[in-house]
Scaffold this motif. Sequence first.
Motif, short mmCIF file in Angstrom:
data_model
loop_
_atom_site.label_atom_id
_atom_site.label_comp_id
_atom_site.label_asym_id
_atom_site.label_seq_id
_atom_site.Cartn_x
_atom_site.Cartn_y
_atom_site.Cartn_z
N PRO A 18 0.66 -1.18 -0.10
CA PRO A 18 -0.02 -0.03 -0.08
C PRO A 18 0.72 1.28 0.00
O PRO A 18 1.90 1.33 0.60
N GLU A 19 0.36 2.35 -0.53
CA GLU A 19 1.31 3.56 -0.76
C GLU A 19 1.23 4.23 0.84
O GLU A 19 0.15 3.75 1.44
N PRO A 20 2.14 4.98 1.06
CA PRO A 20 2.16 5.62 2.42
C PRO A 20 0.89 6.53 2.47
O PRO A 20 0.48 7.13 1.50
N ASP A 21 0.60 6.98 3.67
CA ASP A 21 -0.47 8.12 4.07
C ASP A 21 0.31 9.31 3.67
O ASP A 21 1.51 9.35 3.42
N ALA A 22 -0.54 10.37 3.71
CA ALA A 22 -0.01 11.63 3.27
C ALA A 22 0.97 11.99 4.35
O ALA A 22 1.10 11.49 5.62
N PRO A 23 2.15 12.89 3.90
CA PRO A 23 3.34 13.08 4.81
C PRO A 23 2.69 13.83 6.38
O PRO A 23 2.05 14.72 5.89
N GLY A 24 3.21 13.61 7.37
CA GLY A 24 2.86 13.96 8.73
C GLY A 24 3.83 15.24 8.59
O GLY A 24 4.36 15.72 7.74
N ALA A 25 3.51 15.88 9.85
CA ALA A 25 4.30 17.34 10.18
C ALA A 25 5.95 17.08 10.05
O ALA A 25 6.49 16.02 10.73
N GLY A 26 6.28 17.85 9.23
CA GLY A 26 7.99 17.76 9.16
C GLY A 26 8.37 16.79 8.24
O GLY A 26 9.56 16.43 8.35
N GLU A 27 7.49 16.27 7.49
CA GLU A 27 7.95 15.01 6.67
C GLU A 27 7.52 15.39 5.04
O GLU A 27 6.51 16.28 4.99
N VAL A 28 8.13 15.10 4.13
CA VAL A 28 8.09 15.15 2.66
C VAL A 28 7.78 13.66 2.10
O VAL A 28 8.03 12.76 2.40
N GLN A 29 6.96 13.67 1.03
CA GLN A 29 6.72 12.45 0.45
C GLN A 29 7.37 12.77 -1.02
O GLN A 29 7.33 13.31 -1.63
N VAL A 30 8.37 11.31 -1.04
CA VAL A 30 8.96 11.38 -2.36
C VAL A 30 8.46 10.21 -3.28
O VAL A 30 8.63 9.05 -2.85
N ARG A 31 8.57 10.63 -4.60
CA ARG A 31 8.56 9.41 -5.53
C ARG A 31 9.65 9.13 -5.95
O ARG A 31 10.55 10.03 -6.38
N VAL A 32 10.24 7.88 -5.77
CA VAL A 32 11.52 7.45 -5.95
C VAL A 32 11.86 7.10 -7.61
O VAL A 32 10.95 6.76 -8.30
N LYS A 33 13.05 7.69 -8.11
CA LYS A 33 13.18 7.85 -9.45
C LYS A 33 14.45 6.76 -9.80
O LYS A 33 14.60 6.49 -10.81
N ALA A 34 15.34 6.76 -8.98
CA ALA A 34 16.60 6.26 -9.20
C ALA A 34 17.43 5.58 -7.87
O ALA A 34 17.26 6.50 -6.96
N LEU A 35 17.67 4.75 -8.11
CA LEU A 35 18.63 4.21 -6.88
C LEU A 35 20.23 3.69 -7.41
O LEU A 35 20.28 3.54 -8.63
N ALA A 36 21.11 3.68 -6.44
CA ALA A 36 22.56 3.45 -7.02
C ALA A 36 22.82 2.43 -6.24
O ALA A 36 22.43 2.40 -4.66
N LEU A 37 23.47 1.37 -6.74
CA LEU A 37 24.08 0.21 -6.02
C LEU A 37 25.55 0.57 -5.18
O LEU A 37 26.27 1.28 -5.66
N ASN A 38 25.60 -0.15 -4.07
CA ASN A 38 26.59 -0.16 -3.32
C ASN A 38 26.98 -1.31 -2.63
O ASN A 38 26.11 -2.24 -2.58
N HIS A 39 28.28 -1.43 -2.15
CA HIS A 39 28.57 -2.76 -1.58
C HIS A 39 27.60 -3.14 -0.37
O HIS A 39 27.77 -4.34 -0.01
N ILE A 40 27.28 -2.08 0.31
CA ILE A 40 26.45 -2.48 1.43
C ILE A 40 24.96 -3.17 0.99
O ILE A 40 24.61 -3.96 1.74
N ASP A 41 24.77 -2.70 -0.51
CA ASP A 41 23.74 -3.61 -0.91
C ASP A 41 24.01 -5.08 -0.94
O ASP A 41 23.22 -6.10 -0.68
N VAL A 42 25.24 -5.29 -1.60
CA VAL A 42 25.81 -6.57 -1.78
C VAL A 42 25.87 -7.25 -0.31
O VAL A 42 25.28 -8.67 -0.16
N TRP A 43 26.26 -6.74 0.79
CA TRP A 43 26.51 -7.29 1.98
C TRP A 43 24.93 -7.85 2.57
O TRP A 43 24.75 -8.81 3.03
#
Length: 340
Positions: A18-43
């Motif tokens: 499910p999509e998240p609720d509307a952003p709360g106080a002090g929050e923003v809602q972001v639509r993710v467009k790109a990810l970068a891979l790192n060794h932490i992902d591999v671990w």
Amino acid sequence: MRALQLVSDRSLQLVDLPEPDAPGAGEVQVRVKALALNHIDVWGWRGMAFAKRKMPLVVGAEAAGEIVALGADVRGLKVGQTVSMYGALTCGHCSNCLKGRDNLCENVGGVLGFHVDGFARDVLNMPERLVIPAPEGVTFEEAACAGITFSTVEHMLFDNAKLEKGETVLVHAGGSGIGSAAIRLAKDVGATVITTVGDDEKAAKAEALGADHVINYKTERFEHMVRKITKKVGVDVVFEHVGVDTWQGSLLSMKPGGRLVTCGSTSGVSTQMNLMQLFQRQYKIFGSFGATIRNVADGLEKMGRGVKPVIDTVVPLADFNAGLERLESRKVFGKILVKF
Ligand SMILES: [Zn+2]
């Protein structure tokens, strides 16, 4: 919405959440467009016994997106902005957070995509504090390399090693994500860059990137070549992330008073050190882990004026696994990006 979850070691599953609720106080809602891979992902993907986490876990540790909604009290950001996200849930109120030393937060709630759900989902709400706007003209793919890659290098080279114009730096593994960023960022401040790579094809790419001297560490001892290149003087700074395989040679490559900064140990964690060499030659050794929020902003600012990350490949979300395999194989030159 789509989300990519790690369900067990080396097993990823694209799920519908499910999509998240509307952003709360002090929050923003972001639509993710790109990810970068790192060794932490591999671990994380291989499975790490010591990591406290619950599966299934949404993967993705470094990302950029577009702001789609603002919560109450959000003043510094606008809908439509391209943003990078800081990938650790720092508290924002401990003494280190207040001093801008975010990566020393005393109450950190985990690293996204590793301990807690990460960025590989269509939409998420983030605390405003952890969302950093990119300058005009920076693409989503580029901005996706700011949260870990560029910021880690900024923190290593400039906060810790204090690399300056006119100095010489040895950058290990210049074809890696952070190695390629280190070449770019060191050249940008006017340093002379010596880098190591494992084959001739990468050597040509490192030269094209601006490295002044490239050493193939498979065919030549890098510490001997560094002595030759620097006319027996040594370098001012060593950018380390290889670990046990290069540690002794790295120390031998420095001039007296040299600074070694390390953020990784992919070839192994234990080594011996000659303490006499350490104090007589007055070496400074810095352990560096992560980055500050300011480092993310500084990296984005540099991207905005043309210091771009090196992108090896861009894969669709369905090929996240293949991206990790490619990163693990070390056949990359630069960053692997995942497009949403
Ligand atoms: Zn804190």
